[in-house]
Design a protein around this motif. Structure first.
Motif, PDB file in Angstrom:
ATOM      1  N   LYS A  23       0.795  -1.230   0.000  1.00  0.00           N
ATOM      2  CA  LYS A  23       0.000   0.000   0.000  1.00  0.00           C
ATOM      3  C   LYS A  23       0.830   1.285   0.000  1.00  0.00           C
ATOM      4  N   HIS A  70      -2.691   3.541  -1.741  1.00  0.00           N
ATOM      5  CA  HIS A  70      -3.956   2.803  -1.641  1.00  0.00           C
ATOM      6  C   HIS A  70      -5.090   3.758  -1.236  1.00  0.00           C
ATOM      7  N   THR A  85      -7.297   3.030   1.960  1.00  0.00           N
ATOM      8  CA  THR A  85      -6.552   3.286   3.200  1.00  0.00           C
ATOM      9  C   THR A  85      -6.462   4.786   3.459  1.00  0.00           C
TER      10      THR A  85
END
Length: 193
Positions: free
Chosen positions: A160, A169, A172
C-alpha cells in the motif's frame, strides 16, 4: 486557534511503515485544520524504566523532552506496530517515562489527561496490527486519554506504500482521512471544554 496534534509511531525502525502511516495521518489532520508535529521515538532514546535508577539519577533528559511534546499538544496520532500481539517495548517505555516526568506541582499524568488520541497500526500481515491496538487503547484510557472509537489497521502494508514512501492505496487514505477528521474534531472540542 487550531488543534495541535502530535504524531509518532511506536517503532524505532528507520524505515517503519507505522512511522509512514503516522506521517500520512498527520498530513491529513493538517488538511483538516490542525497544526501537526511529526516526531520519531528514535530521537528520544530512553533507558528501560527502573524506579531505582530514577531515584538515583532522576528522569532522563529525553524522557522530559518527550513529555514536553505531549504536554504541548491537544491530541496524538499514534501508529502502533504489533509485537507478539501487543504494544512495542519502546512505546510502553516512553509512555511509562512520560508518566513519571512531572515537574513541580503538575498533576500526575497531566501530559495525557484529556488528550484526544487516534490509533493506527500497519503490518504486512492480514490483521494489520489490530490486536496490539486493543492493548494500546487500554493503556491510554487508563492514563486519562480520550481514544477516538474508530481505529485504522492497515493490512498487507507493504503493498500500500510506493517505493518513495507515499501511500498509494485509496481506501486506506480514505480511512485515515476519516480518522484524522474525527481526531481534529474531538481534540478541538476537548480543548474548548
Amino acid at each position: 486557534m487550531p488543534a495541535k496534534i502530535l504524531a509518532f509511531s511506536g517503532s524505532l525502525r528507520k524505515e517503519s511503515f507505522n512511522q509512514r502511516a503516522a506521517a500520512v495521518a498527520a498530513e491529513l489532520a493538517r488538511e483538516r485544520g490542525a497544526e501537526t508535529t511529526l516526531i520519531s521515538l528514535r530521537d528520544y532514546e530512553m533507558p528501560i524504566f527502573n524506579q531505582d535508577d530514577e531515584e538515583k539519577t532522576g528522569v532522563p533528559a529525553n524522557a522530559r523532552a518527550f513529555r514536553e511534546k505531549l504536554l504541548a499538544h491537544d491530541g496524538f496520532i499514534l501508529a502502533c506496530p504489533e509485537y507478539n500481539g501487543s504494544v512495542t517495548g519502546a512505546l510502553k517505555n516512553a509512555l511509562d517515562w512520560a508518566s513519571r516526568a512531572k515537574q513541580g506541582d503538575e498533576a500526575p499524568l497531566e501530559c495525557f489527561a484529556g488528550k484526544a488520541v487516534a490509533l493506527v497500526a500497519a503490518s504486512p500481515g492480514g490483521l494489520g496490527g489490530r490486536r496490539g491496538l486493543t492493548h494500546v487503547r487500554e493503556i491510554l484510557a487508563d492514563v486519562g486519554c480520550h481514544v477516538v472509537p474508530n481505529m485504522v489497521a492497515i493490512s498487507q502494508v507493504h503493498t500500500k506504500f510506493g517505493g518513495d514512501g507515499e501511500l498509494t492505496h485509496d481506501d486506506t487514505r480514505a480511512s485515515l482521512a476519516s480518522l484524522a477528521e474525527t481526531l481534529v474534531r474531538t481534540a478541538t472540542a476537548l480543548r474548548s471544554a
